[in-house]
Motif scaffolding. Structure first.
Motif, PDB file in Angstrom:
ATOM      1  N   ARG A  45       8.794   0.727  12.229  1.00 34.95           N
ATOM      2  CA  ARG A  45       9.139   1.875  11.572  1.00 34.95           C
ATOM      3  C   ARG A  45       9.952   1.782   9.954  1.00 34.95           C
ATOM      4  O   ARG A  45      10.769   1.738  11.615  1.00 34.95           O
ATOM      5  CB  ARG A  45       8.105   3.218  11.700  1.00 34.95           C
ATOM      6  CG  ARG A  45       8.753   3.445  12.193  1.00 34.95           C
ATOM      7  CD  ARG A  45       8.545   4.876  13.040  1.00 34.95           C
ATOM      8  NE  ARG A  45       9.329   5.888  13.440  1.00 34.95           N
ATOM      9  CZ  ARG A  45       8.993   7.149  13.028  1.00 34.95           C
ATOM     10  NH1 ARG A  45       8.119   7.807  13.351  1.00 34.95           N
ATOM     11  NH2 ARG A  45      10.212   8.247  13.280  1.00 34.95           N
ATOM     12  N   VAL A  46       9.920   2.169   9.498  1.00 34.85           N
ATOM     13  CA  VAL A  46      11.530   2.352   8.591  1.00 34.85           C
ATOM     14  C   VAL A  46      10.951   3.644   8.241  1.00 34.85           C
ATOM     15  O   VAL A  46       9.672   3.902   6.987  1.00 34.85           O
ATOM     16  CB  VAL A  46      11.691   1.402   7.327  1.00 34.85           C
ATOM     17  CG1 VAL A  46      13.079   2.163   6.500  1.00 34.85           C
ATOM     18  CG2 VAL A  46      11.933   0.113   7.995  1.00 34.85           C
ATOM     19  N   GLN A  47      11.786   4.425   8.356  1.00 34.91           N
ATOM     20  CA  GLN A  47      11.400   6.166   7.323  1.00 34.91           C
ATOM     21  C   GLN A  47      13.092   6.620   6.924  1.00 34.91           C
ATOM     22  O   GLN A  47      14.119   6.366   7.878  1.00 34.91           O
ATOM     23  CB  GLN A  47      11.220   7.175   9.385  1.00 34.91           C
ATOM     24  CG  GLN A  47      11.534   8.691   8.001  1.00 34.91           C
ATOM     25  CD  GLN A  47      10.711   9.230   9.320  1.00 34.91           C
ATOM     26  OE1 GLN A  47      10.162   8.943  10.537  1.00 34.91           O
ATOM     27  NE2 GLN A  47      11.699  10.649   9.780  1.00 34.91           N
ATOM     28  N   GLU A  70       0.320  -0.885   0.759  1.00 29.23           N
ATOM     29  CA  GLU A  70       0.244   0.229  -0.094  1.00 29.23           C
ATOM     30  C   GLU A  70       0.474   1.090   0.313  1.00 29.23           C
ATOM     31  O   GLU A  70       2.088   0.806   0.696  1.00 29.23           O
ATOM     32  CB  GLU A  70      -0.704  -0.165   1.124  1.00 29.23           C
ATOM     33  CG  GLU A  70      -1.925  -0.959   1.360  1.00 29.23           C
ATOM     34  CD  GLU A  70      -2.694  -1.178   2.367  1.00 29.23           C
ATOM     35  OE1 GLU A  70      -3.221   0.299   2.833  1.00 29.23           O
ATOM     36  OE2 GLU A  70      -3.049  -1.587   2.980  1.00 29.23           O
ATOM     37  N   VAL A  71       0.555   2.378  -0.886  1.00 27.22           N
ATOM     38  CA  VAL A  71       1.023   3.275  -0.077  1.00 27.22           C
ATOM     39  C   VAL A  71       0.152   4.851  -0.999  1.00 27.22           C
ATOM     40  O   VAL A  71      -0.641   4.171  -1.811  1.00 27.22           O
ATOM     41  CB  VAL A  71       2.261   3.522  -1.722  1.00 27.22           C
ATOM     42  CG1 VAL A  71       2.544   5.122  -2.198  1.00 27.22           C
ATOM     43  CG2 VAL A  71       3.361   2.136  -2.372  1.00 27.22           C
ATOM     44  N   ALA A  95       7.719   3.870   6.253  1.00 27.61           N
ATOM     45  CA  ALA A  95       6.691   2.331   6.273  1.00 27.61           C
ATOM     46  C   ALA A  95       6.618   1.920   7.680  1.00 27.61           C
ATOM     47  O   ALA A  95       7.692   1.833   8.558  1.00 27.61           O
ATOM     48  CB  ALA A  95       7.851   1.347   5.246  1.00 27.61           C
ATOM     49  N   GLU A  96       5.346   1.730   7.718  1.00 29.75           N
ATOM     50  CA  GLU A  96       4.881   1.320   8.935  1.00 29.75           C
ATOM     51  C   GLU A  96       5.157  -0.275   8.406  1.00 29.75           C
ATOM     52  O   GLU A  96       3.651  -0.927   8.612  1.00 29.75           O
ATOM     53  CB  GLU A  96       3.393   2.298   9.381  1.00 29.75           C
ATOM     54  CG  GLU A  96       3.264   3.324   8.700  1.00 29.75           C
ATOM     55  CD  GLU A  96       1.896   3.844   9.155  1.00 29.75           C
ATOM     56  OE1 GLU A  96       0.475   3.130   8.743  1.00 29.75           O
ATOM     57  OE2 GLU A  96       1.793   5.260   9.948  1.00 29.75           O
ATOM     58  N   THR A  97       5.832  -0.958   9.443  1.00 29.94           N
ATOM     59  CA  THR A  97       5.903  -2.521   9.071  1.00 29.94           C
ATOM     60  C   THR A  97       4.978  -3.236  10.318  1.00 29.94           C
ATOM     61  O   THR A  97       4.189  -3.862  10.158  1.00 29.94           O
ATOM     62  CB  THR A  97       7.813  -2.512   9.609  1.00 29.94           C
ATOM     63  OG1 THR A  97       8.300  -1.806  10.989  1.00 29.94           O
ATOM     64  CG2 THR A  97       8.756  -2.249   8.469  1.00 29.94           C
ATOM     65  N   CYS A 154       3.793   4.155   2.721  1.00 27.67           N
ATOM     66  CA  CYS A 154       3.267   2.576   2.572  1.00 27.67           C
ATOM     67  C   CYS A 154       3.258   1.624   3.291  1.00 27.67           C
ATOM     68  O   CYS A 154       3.961   1.768   5.019  1.00 27.67           O
ATOM     69  CB  CYS A 154       5.055   2.454   1.747  1.00 27.67           C
ATOM     70  SG  CYS A 154       6.193   3.658   1.258  1.00 27.67           S
ATOM     71  N   VAL A 155       2.390   0.476   3.119  1.00 30.52           N
ATOM     72  CA  VAL A 155       2.174  -0.438   3.846  1.00 30.52           C
ATOM     73  C   VAL A 155       3.365  -1.644   3.631  1.00 30.52           C
ATOM     74  O   VAL A 155       3.151  -1.936   2.029  1.00 30.52           O
ATOM     75  CB  VAL A 155       0.766  -1.077   3.958  1.00 30.52           C
ATOM     76  CG1 VAL A 155       1.572  -2.584   5.258  1.00 30.52           C
ATOM     77  CG2 VAL A 155       0.432   0.014   4.799  1.00 30.52           C
TER      78      VAL A 155
END
Length: 133
Positions: free
Chosen positions: A102-104, A46-47, A124-126, A63-64
């Motif tokens: 998360r990754v930013q 998802e974006v 990116a919300e892991t 992003c997912v």
């Protein structure tokens, strides 16, 4: 160029003080590029991309990630999209922050000397990739 936090923030502040931010159709085009290229990343399912109105981060992309990817894999893939598809050739700098869930990726790029720049954050919300909403 991958930078440490203090180095990235200094480079960003310097560039923002010396050049104008991207606006109008140029910025709209970059938003479309972020949307298209992030959707094609093998780690995203998802974006969502939008303009923020804040020069500190003109574009926000959330992003997912697909399930089963480590934060390091997600960071590497997002960095590759940034470097290969989104950043301008004249100048780019970025900083990656890995945190639980998360990754930013914070980025800045400039199209030409004394010309406009684009700042953005890709998040990116892991924790959401594992079914949580």
């Amino acid at each position: 160029m991958l930078m440490e936090s203090s180095e990235f923030l200094a480079a960003k502040q310097l560039l923002m003080s010396e050049a104008p931010s991207s606006k109008g159709a140029d910025l709209d085009g970059m938003v479309m590029d972020f949307d298209a290229y992030l959707w094609h990343s093998p780690v995203t399912r998802e974006v969502e991309v939008h303009r923020t109105g804040d020069t500190n981060s003109l574009i926000m992309a959330t992003c997912v990630p697909v399930s089963g990817r480590s934060e390091a894999e997600i960071a590497t893939s997002l960095e590759q999209v940034w470097l290969q598809d989104l950043s301008y050739q004249y100048f780019e700098a970025h900083m990656t922050t890995l945190a639980e869930g998360r990754v930013q990726l914070d980025v800045i790029t400039q199209i030409a000397p004394q010309d406009f720049y684009v700042t953005a954050t890709i998040l990116a919300e892991t924790s959401r990739s594992h079914g949580a909403r």
